[in-house]
Design a protein around this motif. Sequence first.
Motif, PDB file in Angstrom:
ATOM      1  N   GLY A 142      62.295  50.640  31.646  1.00 53.33           N
ATOM      2  CA  GLY A 142      62.553  50.367  30.340  1.00 53.33           C
ATOM      3  C   GLY A 142      63.762  49.431  30.174  1.00 53.33           C
ATOM      4  O   GLY A 142      64.776  49.711  30.443  1.00 53.33           O
ATOM      5  N   ASN A 189      55.938  49.996  33.017  1.00 53.67           N
ATOM      6  CA  ASN A 189      54.867  50.006  32.128  1.00 53.67           C
ATOM      7  C   ASN A 189      54.274  48.384  32.024  1.00 53.67           C
ATOM      8  O   ASN A 189      54.856  47.656  32.216  1.00 53.67           O
ATOM      9  CB  ASN A 189      55.361  50.628  30.765  1.00 53.67           C
ATOM     10  CG  ASN A 189      56.493  49.800  30.420  1.00 53.67           C
ATOM     11  OD1 ASN A 189      55.942  48.566  29.925  1.00 53.67           O
ATOM     12  ND2 ASN A 189      57.588  50.667  30.028  1.00 53.67           N
ATOM     13  N   GLY A 241      56.024  52.560  26.495  1.00 57.22           N
ATOM     14  CA  GLY A 241      56.109  53.290  27.736  1.00 57.22           C
ATOM     15  C   GLY A 241      55.361  54.765  27.536  1.00 57.22           C
ATOM     16  O   GLY A 241      54.394  54.961  28.199  1.00 57.22           O
TER      17      GLY A 241
END
Length: 597
Positions: free
Chosen positions: A114, A147, A309
């Motif tokens: 992230g 992701n 995500g």
Amino acid sequence: MSKIAHICTSAISHKILADKMSVLRQAGHEVHLISSPEGYDEQAMKNSGLKLKFVQMNRKIRPVEDVRSILRMRRLIKREGYDIVHTHTAKAGIIGRAAAWLARTPVIMHTSHGLPFYEGQSKTAYTVYRTLEKIGTYFCDALASQNREDMAKLQSLNAGKIVYYEGNGVDLDKLDKAAGRISREELETLKATYGVPQNKTVLLMGARMEPVKDHHFLLDALALLKSQGITDFVCLLAGKGPLEKQILERIAELSLQKEVLLIGHRSDLYAFLKMADIVVLTSEKEGIPRFLMEAMAFSKPVVASDVLGTRELVRHEDTGLLVPYKNTGALAKAFRTLIENKAYGTLLGQGGRRRIEQEFTEQIVVRRLETMYQELRTGTREKGRIGRWLGHTVLRTADLAIALPLVLLLLPVYAVVGLLVRMKLGSPVLFKQKRPGRFGQPFHVYKYRTMTDKRDSSGNLLPDEVRLTAFGKLLRKLSLDEIPQLLNVIKGDMSLVGPRPLLMEYLELYTDEQKRRHWVRPGITGWAQVNGRNAISWEDKFKLDVWYVDNRSFRLYVKILLLTAVKVVRREGVSQEGQATTTKYTGSAASGIGSPS
């Protein structure tokens, strides 16, 4: 097998890495986990089998401390002689990559869990974090993302770096065994300990108490739910963090003391997951949230914010319910739906379990990691970082040395062909289309038009064989339609030699192996073109493309150019049998997505 160091900023992150590292170790690799000692849980890690190393790192930006951490990390990496250093989290990503680069580690890669820069941050914070991440890319061989949405952003940091999809997963066998050890009596005791009434629906959110997790969004929705007369629930908040005091104050402000209970930090939440009826996550963004993966492995329905995500993991109305971020009404409605319809929640939980089994296990992730490591080790072992850089430079220099004078020499040809296209096919003379370049980055490819724009009564373009004129066929046979691409070569979008740039829509259809054809600049000609061109199958083309990527050299570059000249003279492989050009690619049988048609 390899000796691998995985580095994260603090020991708090051991939990999100330990299972994956254990599976990697079981595959035969020697795995070390390096972090600062902050948050170390000896009890949780004692059975991991991992070798733990500690180097002090400050989570905040502290230039003097950070330099000291880099030097300490370098000494450790040099002493241990790792084959691969793999960093995680923002701060460790900077310190670990710089230290590994200084220690001349053969392979260095970084995984984003992230990105630390995102929309909604202050301009200063966004700029600082993005700049640091960009600097970090120059000290590693490749990047990876948990992701798929973040992959383009990672690529934008450094167009010359490989970006892998790593994904995220859980160890299902471990979780199933843990769930099986939790008895009904233990759950009853747990409820009694925390004062959870037997007849109330249990909601559970496990997240660090920090701004990005947005507990206030959750609390506001629970207050709205209570105002609507729905009070037969209790929400447990697991975790600690800098906002714990504010969260307690907000609970009191909303008169939710009976409905919301804080249970603190837990090394694992397995018993609470088994007790929960609904699992919640209201984050502003995520990588791929482990808490939700574990909940889905326990067959629990999920309610979560529809954000980066999380939406890659949770499928709305299949494995859980996604709600627009900050839409308090929608979140309260989702809670009410599952509180009032237990059977629906059971179906969502079963869907979540299937999704984890199919796509989000640690075993799947480790197989990806081993493929990445092998590809990167092969590249660095054979050529080294300097050798690869020189190889790129030599081929780029050759492109310019050939393309620039060739464009000047062909100016009369450009003029004549352009005039004939204008006379026979009309305007525009050039065909311009977005195609994927190196690492899938889009650019506009230029070609002379060879087809008309004839359409059917519904406005759809007619098939290629109808629109391709005799004049267009001649241009293709002589490969004159391709010569405007010399401008793409000069611009740096393409090379003279490389895999052909296909359609953007094909990117989603490639297998992981086929995607490697985009590791180099696309070419006007390539190894596939001199070994069959349009007369061979898509699978064979892609195998030849990937072979070129793995064996690229100046000698091969020259060989392909010479063979191309022969093919043009002989007019071989211009079209596939029974087709005007070639069939459309609809997926590989090996990928399970589709098949050529």
